[in-house]
Motif scaffolding. Structure first.
Motif, PDB file in Angstrom:
ATOM      1  N   GLN A  28      -7.918  -0.811 -10.702  1.00 48.86           N
ATOM      2  CA  GLN A  28      -8.500   0.404 -10.148  1.00 48.86           C
ATOM      3  C   GLN A  28      -8.016   0.582  -8.709  1.00 48.86           C
ATOM      4  OE1 GLN A  28     -10.211   2.487 -11.869  1.00 48.86           O
ATOM      5  NE2 GLN A  28     -10.798   3.898 -10.257  1.00 48.86           N
ATOM      6  N   PRO A  29      -7.456   1.744  -8.354  1.00 55.31           N
ATOM      7  CA  PRO A  29      -6.940   1.913  -6.997  1.00 55.31           C
ATOM      8  C   PRO A  29      -8.076   2.013  -5.980  1.00 55.31           C
ATOM      9  CG  PRO A  29      -6.797   3.969  -8.194  1.00 55.31           C
ATOM     10  CD  PRO A  29      -7.237   2.927  -9.180  1.00 55.31           C
ATOM     11  N   THR A  30      -7.793   1.564  -4.754  1.00 50.84           N
ATOM     12  CA  THR A  30      -8.735   1.670  -3.656  1.00 50.84           C
ATOM     13  C   THR A  30      -8.191   2.712  -2.694  1.00 50.84           C
ATOM     14  OG1 THR A  30      -9.246  -0.670  -3.912  1.00 50.84           O
ATOM     15  CG2 THR A  30      -9.947   0.393  -1.881  1.00 50.84           C
ATOM     16  N   ILE A  31      -9.014   3.714  -2.368  1.00 47.01           N
ATOM     17  CA  ILE A  31      -8.593   4.810  -1.512  1.00 47.01           C
ATOM     18  C   ILE A  31      -9.329   4.674  -0.188  1.00 47.01           C
ATOM     19  CG2 ILE A  31      -8.492   7.313  -1.276  1.00 47.01           C
ATOM     20  CD1 ILE A  31      -8.596   7.365  -4.392  1.00 47.01           C
ATOM     21  N   TYR A  32      -8.588   4.574   0.907  1.00 47.12           N
ATOM     22  CA  TYR A  32      -9.176   4.438   2.232  1.00 47.12           C
ATOM     23  C   TYR A  32      -9.071   5.780   2.952  1.00 47.12           C
ATOM     24  CZ  TYR A  32      -8.798  -0.534   1.299  1.00 47.12           C
ATOM     25  OH  TYR A  32      -8.909  -1.769   0.742  1.00 47.12           O
TER      26      TYR A  32
ATOM     27  N   THR B 101      -4.052   9.804   2.877  1.00 43.35           N
ATOM     28  CA  THR B 101      -4.856   8.581   2.925  1.00 43.35           C
ATOM     29  C   THR B 101      -3.997   7.396   2.512  1.00 43.35           C
ATOM     30  OG1 THR B 101      -5.612   8.868   0.651  1.00 43.35           O
ATOM     31  CG2 THR B 101      -6.997   9.803   2.379  1.00 43.35           C
TER      32      THR B 101
ATOM     33  N   PHE C 214       0.843  -1.185   0.000  1.00 43.82           N
ATOM     34  CA  PHE C 214       0.000   0.000   0.000  1.00 43.82           C
ATOM     35  C   PHE C 214       0.883   1.241   0.000  1.00 43.82           C
ATOM     36  CE2 PHE C 214       0.793  -1.058   4.385  1.00 43.82           C
ATOM     37  CZ  PHE C 214       1.065   0.169   4.974  1.00 43.82           C
TER      38      PHE C 214
ATOM     39  N   VAL D 197      -3.665   4.250  -0.060  1.00 43.14           N
ATOM     40  CA  VAL D 197      -4.100   3.864  -1.405  1.00 43.14           C
ATOM     41  C   VAL D 197      -3.481   2.511  -1.720  1.00 43.14           C
ATOM     42  CG1 VAL D 197      -4.082   4.494  -3.849  1.00 43.14           C
ATOM     43  CG2 VAL D 197      -4.224   6.276  -2.117  1.00 43.14           C
ATOM     44  N   THR D 198      -4.317   1.587  -2.186  1.00 40.82           N
ATOM     45  CA  THR D 198      -3.818   0.279  -2.616  1.00 40.82           C
ATOM     46  C   THR D 198      -4.190   0.072  -4.068  1.00 40.82           C
ATOM     47  OG1 THR D 198      -5.846  -0.839  -1.945  1.00 40.82           O
ATOM     48  CG2 THR D 198      -4.079  -0.693  -0.314  1.00 40.82           C
ATOM     49  N   GLY D 199      -3.426  -0.731  -4.752  1.00 42.15           N
ATOM     50  CA  GLY D 199      -3.681  -1.025  -6.160  1.00 42.15           C
ATOM     51  C   GLY D 199      -2.389  -1.029  -6.944  1.00 42.15           C
TER      52      GLY D 199
ATOM     53  N   ASN E 218      -9.167  10.193  -9.344  1.00 44.89           N
ATOM     54  CA  ASN E 218     -10.504   9.789  -9.808  1.00 44.89           C
ATOM     55  C   ASN E 218     -11.618  10.520  -9.053  1.00 44.89           C
ATOM     56  OD1 ASN E 218      -9.287   8.053 -11.586  1.00 44.89           O
ATOM     57  ND2 ASN E 218      -9.472   6.285 -10.237  1.00 44.89           N
TER      58      ASN E 218
END
Length: 154
Positions: free
Chosen positions: A60-64, A45, A23, A47-49, A38
C-alpha cells in the motif's frame, strides 16, 4: 573462474530488484488536473511504496502531504416544498405582492424568410419550330448484346 562469472551475473541481475525502493515525487502532467491515489489528491507530494512489477506483492503506498478527496461530495439538498432555506448558494428573496412593478419592456419583433429566385418569363412555342435532326447510327459502338463471331459459318 566459473564461480566468479556466475557470482558476477547473479549480483548484476539481483541488483535491479532493489532499484524501486526509493520515493517518488508526483507532478501532474496538466495543471489543474489532480492525481488521485486511493481517494487522496497526491499532486506535488512524496509517495513511497512498491509500484512496479519487480516483486510478486503490492505494498500500500504512503502519501506524504496529500489531502483527502471525497468521491461523492456530501452536500445538502434543498426542497422548496419543505419551506426550509438552503444551507448554501443564492439567497432567494420573495418580493412582497404590493411592490412597485417595473415599467414594461418595449415591444420587439423580428422575422426571417426565404424564397426561390423568380423564374424567367415563359415564351410561347414558335410558329415555325426548327426541324428535328436525327443522329446517324454508329456501328462501331458496342451495344453490349452477345453476338456471334463473324468468321464462324452459320
Amino acid at each position: 573462474m566459473r564461480i566468479g562469472v556466475t557470482l558476477a551475473i547473479l549480483m548484476a541481475t539481483t541488483s535491479v530488484a532493489f532499484a524501486g525502493g526509493g520515493f517518488d515525487i508526483v507532478i501532474p502532467g496538466r495543471i489543474g488536473v489532480p492525481i488521485i491515489i486511493n481517494g487522496v489528491d497526491a499532486s506535488y507530494t512524496v509517495v513511497t511504496g512498491e509500484w512496479g512489477l519487480g516483486q510478486g506483492n503490492q505494498v500500500q503506498p504512503t502519501i506524504y502531504g496529500g489531502r483527502y478527496i471525497d468521491p461523492v461530495p456530501r452536500v445538502g439538498h434543498y426542497y422548496p416544498s419543505a419551506g426550509h432555506r438552503p444551507g448554501y448558494g443564492r439567497l432567494e428573496v420573495e418580493p412582497p405582492p404590493n411592490r412597485k412593478l417595473p415599467r414594461p419592456a418595449e415591444s420587439y419583433h423580428q422575422s426571417w424568410s426565404a424564397q426561390s429566385a423568380p423564374l424567367p418569363a415563359q415564351s410561347n412555342v414558335p410558329v415555325d419550330p426548327p426541324a428535328i435532326v436525327y443522329a446517324p447510327l454508329d456501328d462501331r459502338r458496342p451495344d453490349f448484346r452477345p453476338r456471334r463471331p463473324r468468321n464462324l459459318p452459320r
